[in-house]
Motif scaffolding. Structure first.
Motif, PDB file in Angstrom:
ATOM      1  N   GLU A  18      56.028  35.458  34.181  1.00  0.00           N
ATOM      2  CA  GLU A  18      54.680  34.630  33.421  1.00  0.00           C
ATOM      3  C   GLU A  18      53.772  36.305  33.777  1.00  0.00           C
ATOM      4  OE1 GLU A  18      51.341  32.964  36.004  1.00  0.00           O
ATOM      5  OE2 GLU A  18      52.331  33.946  37.696  1.00  0.00           O
ATOM      6  N   TYR A  19      53.081  36.058  32.242  1.00  0.00           N
ATOM      7  CA  TYR A  19      53.362  36.960  31.641  1.00  0.00           C
ATOM      8  C   TYR A  19      51.615  38.405  32.438  1.00  0.00           C
ATOM      9  CZ  TYR A  19      55.246  36.331  27.859  1.00  0.00           C
ATOM     10  OH  TYR A  19      56.169  36.296  27.256  1.00  0.00           O
ATOM     11  N   VAL A  20      51.948  38.903  33.107  1.00  0.00           N
ATOM     12  CA  VAL A  20      50.696  39.974  33.716  1.00  0.00           C
ATOM     13  C   VAL A  20      50.299  40.530  32.403  1.00  0.00           C
ATOM     14  CG1 VAL A  20      50.700  40.888  35.622  1.00  0.00           C
ATOM     15  CG2 VAL A  20      52.210  39.169  35.887  1.00  0.00           C
ATOM     16  N   PHE A  38      45.168  40.598  35.964  1.00  0.00           N
ATOM     17  CA  PHE A  38      45.054  38.937  35.540  1.00  0.00           C
ATOM     18  C   PHE A  38      46.548  37.980  35.037  1.00  0.00           C
ATOM     19  CE2 PHE A  38      43.150  40.370  31.920  1.00  0.00           C
ATOM     20  CZ  PHE A  38      43.831  39.822  31.249  1.00  0.00           C
ATOM     21  N   THR A  39      46.778  37.001  34.765  1.00  0.00           N
ATOM     22  CA  THR A  39      47.879  36.293  34.153  1.00  0.00           C
ATOM     23  C   THR A  39      47.246  35.285  32.936  1.00  0.00           C
ATOM     24  OG1 THR A  39      47.739  34.488  35.555  1.00  0.00           O
ATOM     25  CG2 THR A  39      49.197  35.914  36.128  1.00  0.00           C
ATOM     26  N   PHE A  40      48.451  35.309  32.175  1.00  0.00           N
ATOM     27  CA  PHE A  40      48.104  34.230  31.312  1.00  0.00           C
ATOM     28  C   PHE A  40      48.707  33.643  30.568  1.00  0.00           C
ATOM     29  CE2 PHE A  40      49.482  36.624  27.279  1.00  0.00           C
ATOM     30  CZ  PHE A  40      49.116  37.817  27.710  1.00  0.00           C
ATOM     31  N   THR A  41      49.039  32.289  29.582  1.00  0.00           N
ATOM     32  CA  THR A  41      49.820  32.280  29.255  1.00  0.00           C
ATOM     33  C   THR A  41      51.352  31.705  28.101  1.00  0.00           C
ATOM     34  OG1 THR A  41      48.645  30.502  28.024  1.00  0.00           O
ATOM     35  CG2 THR A  41      48.703  29.985  29.851  1.00  0.00           C
ATOM     36  N   TYR A  48      48.001  36.064  21.134  1.00  0.00           N
ATOM     37  CA  TYR A  48      47.168  38.004  21.204  1.00  0.00           C
ATOM     38  C   TYR A  48      48.721  38.975  19.894  1.00  0.00           C
ATOM     39  CZ  TYR A  48      44.708  38.421  24.733  1.00  0.00           C
ATOM     40  OH  TYR A  48      43.669  38.550  25.284  1.00  0.00           O
ATOM     41  N   LYS A  49      49.803  37.704  20.210  1.00  0.00           N
ATOM     42  CA  LYS A  49      51.199  38.641  19.266  1.00  0.00           C
ATOM     43  C   LYS A  49      50.574  38.110  17.269  1.00  0.00           C
ATOM     44  CE  LYS A  49      56.221  38.635  19.144  1.00  0.00           C
ATOM     45  NZ  LYS A  49      57.393  37.994  19.719  1.00  0.00           N
TER      46      LYS A  49
END
Length: 58
Positions: A18-20, A38-41, A48-49
């Motif tokens: 997952e994204y860290v 932290f992580t996000f979806t 963000y991109k």
């Protein structure tokens, strides 16, 4: 990679399963240390991109 304009800290985003997000700061003496992790979806990463918040690091 993203640089915070307020304090100069850098965030590196690394995908494992997952994204860290790792917020890295470099002290005035040149020592780097992690400020936050932290992580996000996938949706948050895409947001963000699309917003131009992320910069490629090579």
């Amino acid at each position: 990679m993203n640089r915070n304009p307020r304090d100069g800290s850098i965030k590196y985003i690394k995908r494992i399963n997952e994204y860290v997000v790792v917020g890295v700061r470099v002290s005035t003496r040149g020592t780097a240390f992690a400020r936050t992790i932290f992580t996000f979806t996938d949706e948050k990463f895409d947001q963000y991109k699309r917003s131009g918040y992320l910069k490629a690091h090579t």
